[in-house]
Enzyme design. Sequence first.
Site, mmCIF file in Angstrom:
data_model
loop_
_atom_site.group_PDB
_atom_site.id
_atom_site.type_symbol
_atom_site.label_atom_id
_atom_site.label_comp_id
_atom_site.label_asym_id
_atom_site.label_seq_id
_atom_site.Cartn_x
_atom_site.Cartn_y
_atom_site.Cartn_z
ATOM 1 N N HIS A 34 0.842 -1.209 0.000
ATOM 2 C CA HIS A 34 0.000 0.000 0.000
ATOM 3 C C HIS A 34 0.875 1.257 0.000
ATOM 4 O O HIS A 34 0.554 2.249 -0.665
ATOM 5 C CB HIS A 34 -0.894 0.031 1.252
ATOM 6 N N LEU A 181 3.744 -9.339 -1.384
ATOM 7 C CA LEU A 181 3.189 -8.765 -0.153
ATOM 8 C C LEU A 181 1.665 -8.835 -0.192
ATOM 9 O O LEU A 181 1.052 -8.548 -1.212
ATOM 10 C CB LEU A 181 3.614 -7.308 -0.005
ATOM 11 N N SER A 182 1.088 -9.236 0.934
ATOM 12 C CA SER A 182 -0.363 -9.331 1.039
ATOM 13 C C SER A 182 -0.746 -9.222 2.512
ATOM 14 O O SER A 182 0.000 -9.690 3.386
ATOM 15 C CB SER A 182 -0.819 -10.685 0.499
ATOM 16 N N SER A 183 -1.916 -8.638 2.769
ATOM 17 C CA SER A 183 -2.394 -8.544 4.166
ATOM 18 C C SER A 183 -2.584 -9.947 4.742
ATOM 19 O O SER A 183 -2.592 -10.127 5.954
ATOM 20 C CB SER A 183 -3.732 -7.817 4.227
ATOM 21 N N ARG A 184 -2.766 -10.944 3.853
ATOM 22 C CA ARG A 184 -3.037 -12.305 4.353
ATOM 23 C C ARG A 184 -1.769 -13.028 4.811
ATOM 24 O O ARG A 184 -1.855 -14.067 5.458
ATOM 25 C CB ARG A 184 -3.689 -13.147 3.262
#
Length: 273
Positions: A34, A181-184
């Site tokens: 982000h 990259l991932s929020s998960r």
Amino acid sequence: MKIISSVTELKEYLNKQNKSVGYVATMGALHEGHISLIKNAKRDNKLVIVSIFVNPTQFLQGEDLEKYPRKDKADIEICRLSGVDILFMPQAGELYFDDEVKIVAPNVRGYILEGATRPGHFNGVLRVVMKLLNIVKPTNAYFGKKDAQQLHLIKLMVKHYFLDVNIVEVDTLRDSDGLALSSRNIYLSREERREALKIPKSLYEASKLISSGVRSAQKIRLEMLNCLKPLDIGYVAILNRNFEPILEVELSNTVILVEAVVGETRLLDNIWL
Ligand code: PAF
């Protein structure tokens, strides 16, 4: 940084500005990916707006909306440190109406891949993005290539509904081990994370084959499936950039997408050729 939760207040504030506006829509739990969208927005615009809204309509029945990570305090700090001018944090009641007019995803491209695993998910995504773009009226809106199908459908919506916004595609950021990259990713145990690395590795193997001259989508797909074993694979798809299946990879017009479940966590990744 101004934090605004009311649509009316945000619109009033923006009406008084006469500046280029860069917009990043998020569901919070902000990470480097982000921040990279925000950096791109800062580079191109005078005013940068980020929204944080965990959109209920893109969660299907049975998907745990309540479990979606919420990190408002840390997110506000990240936005402040990243030089965001306005953080828009509406409640669902500000954005949605009873029995409202709805926008829906296209019949085919909205229901393949992610749309097959989560039928109706993209209706909710497009519905909220349409609302957010109409509220913010940005000059440029930034979306990550990691959510390739979402990005494609948003671009289609902008085209089909003649929206006056430039959609900027931003490259996927990866950790040093290669995982997108991932929020998960926070849900992965150390062992699961090691297993998850098969996903970027399969894409790397595909790009190696293509660099060596292989063009057959079937051959590349088989190699990738091999590489991903024994993960629980949702799909491995080789499509053109219009999200239609292809037999032969065409340079500058291909996207290769993977979805796999590691432990309980569904991970997505892709490369654009
Ligand atoms: O990619 C996301 O975080 C969401 O799908 C989006 C675009 C913010 C819409 O809720």
